[in-house]
Write a protein that holds these residues in place. Sequence first.
Motif, mmCIF file in Angstrom:
data_model
loop_
_atom_site.group_PDB
_atom_site.id
_atom_site.type_symbol
_atom_site.label_atom_id
_atom_site.label_comp_id
_atom_site.label_asym_id
_atom_site.label_seq_id
_atom_site.Cartn_x
_atom_site.Cartn_y
_atom_site.Cartn_z
ATOM 1 N N THR A 130 6.450 7.955 -10.600
ATOM 2 C CA THR A 130 7.487 8.976 -10.691
ATOM 3 C C THR A 130 7.542 9.707 -9.359
ATOM 4 O O THR A 130 6.604 9.625 -8.552
ATOM 5 C CB THR A 130 7.202 9.985 -11.815
ATOM 6 N N GLU A 131 8.602 10.442 -9.142
ATOM 7 C CA GLU A 131 8.733 11.184 -7.891
ATOM 8 C C GLU A 131 7.782 12.367 -7.807
ATOM 9 O O GLU A 131 7.662 12.988 -6.759
ATOM 10 C CB GLU A 131 10.175 11.626 -7.697
ATOM 11 N N GLN A 132 7.096 12.677 -8.887
ATOM 12 C CA GLN A 132 6.134 13.765 -8.855
ATOM 13 C C GLN A 132 4.788 13.326 -8.267
ATOM 14 O O GLN A 132 3.957 14.158 -7.935
ATOM 15 C CB GLN A 132 5.908 14.342 -10.265
ATOM 16 N N LEU A 133 4.576 12.019 -8.153
ATOM 17 C CA LEU A 133 3.324 11.530 -7.575
ATOM 18 C C LEU A 133 3.268 11.849 -6.088
ATOM 19 O O LEU A 133 4.287 11.858 -5.410
ATOM 20 C CB LEU A 133 3.194 10.017 -7.770
ATOM 21 N N VAL A 134 2.074 12.076 -5.603
ATOM 22 C CA VAL A 134 1.864 12.313 -4.181
ATOM 23 C C VAL A 134 1.808 10.950 -3.491
ATOM 24 O O VAL A 134 1.109 10.041 -3.952
ATOM 25 C CB VAL A 134 0.555 13.102 -3.948
ATOM 26 N N ALA A 135 2.550 10.816 -2.393
ATOM 27 C CA ALA A 135 2.540 9.563 -1.636
ATOM 28 C C ALA A 135 1.123 9.262 -1.170
ATOM 29 O O ALA A 135 0.356 10.156 -0.817
ATOM 30 C CB ALA A 135 3.486 9.658 -0.450
ATOM 31 N N ASN A 136 0.772 7.989 -1.189
ATOM 32 C CA ASN A 136 -0.557 7.547 -0.796
ATOM 33 C C ASN A 136 -0.414 6.262 0.023
ATOM 34 O O ASN A 136 -0.903 5.209 -0.369
ATOM 35 C CB ASN A 136 -1.402 7.302 -2.056
ATOM 36 N N PRO A 137 0.297 6.348 1.157
ATOM 37 C CA PRO A 137 0.573 5.133 1.924
ATOM 38 C C PRO A 137 -0.701 4.500 2.463
ATOM 39 O O PRO A 137 -1.630 5.191 2.871
ATOM 40 C CB PRO A 137 1.473 5.614 3.046
ATOM 41 N N SER A 138 -0.715 3.171 2.447
ATOM 42 C CA SER A 138 -1.929 2.451 2.839
ATOM 43 C C SER A 138 -1.823 1.762 4.194
ATOM 44 O O SER A 138 -2.812 1.218 4.670
ATOM 45 C CB SER A 138 -2.256 1.405 1.765
ATOM 46 N N ASP A 139 -0.646 1.749 4.804
ATOM 47 C CA ASP A 139 -0.497 1.116 6.120
ATOM 48 C C ASP A 139 0.691 1.752 6.833
ATOM 49 O O ASP A 139 1.395 2.582 6.246
ATOM 50 C CB ASP A 139 -0.340 -0.404 5.991
ATOM 51 N N PRO A 140 0.929 1.403 8.098
ATOM 52 C CA PRO A 140 2.006 2.048 8.848
ATOM 53 C C PRO A 140 3.389 1.890 8.207
ATOM 54 O O PRO A 140 4.175 2.839 8.212
ATOM 55 C CB PRO A 140 1.956 1.360 10.213
ATOM 56 N N TYR A 141 3.695 0.738 7.641
ATOM 57 C CA TYR A 141 4.994 0.542 6.994
ATOM 58 C C TYR A 141 5.158 1.551 5.860
ATOM 59 O O TYR A 141 6.173 2.242 5.763
ATOM 60 C CB TYR A 141 5.115 -0.888 6.461
ATOM 61 N N CYS A 142 4.159 1.638 5.016
ATOM 62 C CA CYS A 142 4.198 2.557 3.874
ATOM 63 C C CYS A 142 4.298 4.006 4.351
ATOM 64 O O CYS A 142 5.056 4.795 3.786
ATOM 65 C CB CYS A 142 2.952 2.386 3.013
ATOM 66 N N ALA A 143 3.529 4.344 5.378
ATOM 67 C CA ALA A 143 3.537 5.704 5.905
ATOM 68 C C ALA A 143 4.901 6.070 6.464
ATOM 69 O O ALA A 143 5.392 7.191 6.270
ATOM 70 C CB ALA A 143 2.461 5.856 6.967
ATOM 71 N N CYS A 144 5.550 5.136 7.139
ATOM 72 C CA CYS A 144 6.874 5.404 7.709
ATOM 73 C C CYS A 144 7.922 5.563 6.616
ATOM 74 O O CYS A 144 8.822 6.392 6.728
ATOM 75 C CB CYS A 144 7.266 4.304 8.691
ATOM 76 N N LYS A 145 7.812 4.792 5.557
ATOM 77 C CA LYS A 145 8.741 4.951 4.420
ATOM 78 C C LYS A 145 8.523 6.320 3.777
ATOM 79 O O LYS A 145 9.473 7.033 3.460
ATOM 80 C CB LYS A 145 8.566 3.838 3.397
ATOM 81 N N ALA A 146 7.267 6.718 3.592
ATOM 82 C CA ALA A 146 6.967 8.038 3.016
ATOM 83 C C ALA A 146 7.480 9.144 3.937
ATOM 84 O O ALA A 146 8.054 10.134 3.472
ATOM 85 C CB ALA A 146 5.462 8.176 2.774
ATOM 86 N N TRP A 147 7.314 8.975 5.229
ATOM 87 C CA TRP A 147 7.807 9.958 6.196
ATOM 88 C C TRP A 147 9.320 10.093 6.078
ATOM 89 O O TRP A 147 9.855 11.201 6.102
ATOM 90 C CB TRP A 147 7.406 9.550 7.614
ATOM 91 N N GLY A 148 10.016 8.983 5.947
ATOM 92 C CA GLY A 148 11.469 9.005 5.822
ATOM 93 C C GLY A 148 11.947 9.761 4.597
ATOM 94 O O GLY A 148 13.006 10.371 4.605
ATOM 95 N N GLU A 149 11.168 9.664 3.541
ATOM 96 C CA GLU A 149 11.540 10.389 2.325
ATOM 97 C C GLU A 149 11.395 11.875 2.515
ATOM 98 O O GLU A 149 12.104 12.676 1.987
ATOM 99 C CB GLU A 149 10.687 9.939 1.149
#
Length: 149
Positions: A130-149
Amino acid sequence: MTILITGGTGFLGSYFTRHAVGQGERVVLIDRYADRGRIADILGQVTLIEGDVTDPDLLNRTIAEHGVARIAHFAFILGSPKAGQMLPYVQVQCLGTANVFEAARLAGVKRVLFASSVAAYGKQQASLLTEQLVANPSDPYCACKAWGE
């Protein structure tokens, strides 16, 4: 109305491009590595600009010249960067995304679709995301997607 699709000849972008054309939209694409083969069946129905979302002047000029009313942002590099390529990788992923949103803001574009990813959530204990979860990116791709959000 005109829709600008960044990364419009990429994997996801090409599907969205085809959908927009099918809906009768005027479509302008910006793509750094334009894959004309992916949209060969509709290439004559779009305006394709070979360029980069890291170039704010190109984005601003394209929006103004084509009367862009909406933007769909798919310009992203899939996967993690190659060794020694972190800076250009982050420039496309994060600076490119910031440029798209800033160009939209400056031009008064009211709608921007950002193609994020479930990857932004990373590994979670919850079985339902759900959108209430805290992002937990595991690599640069994931981190950049989380940053974009």
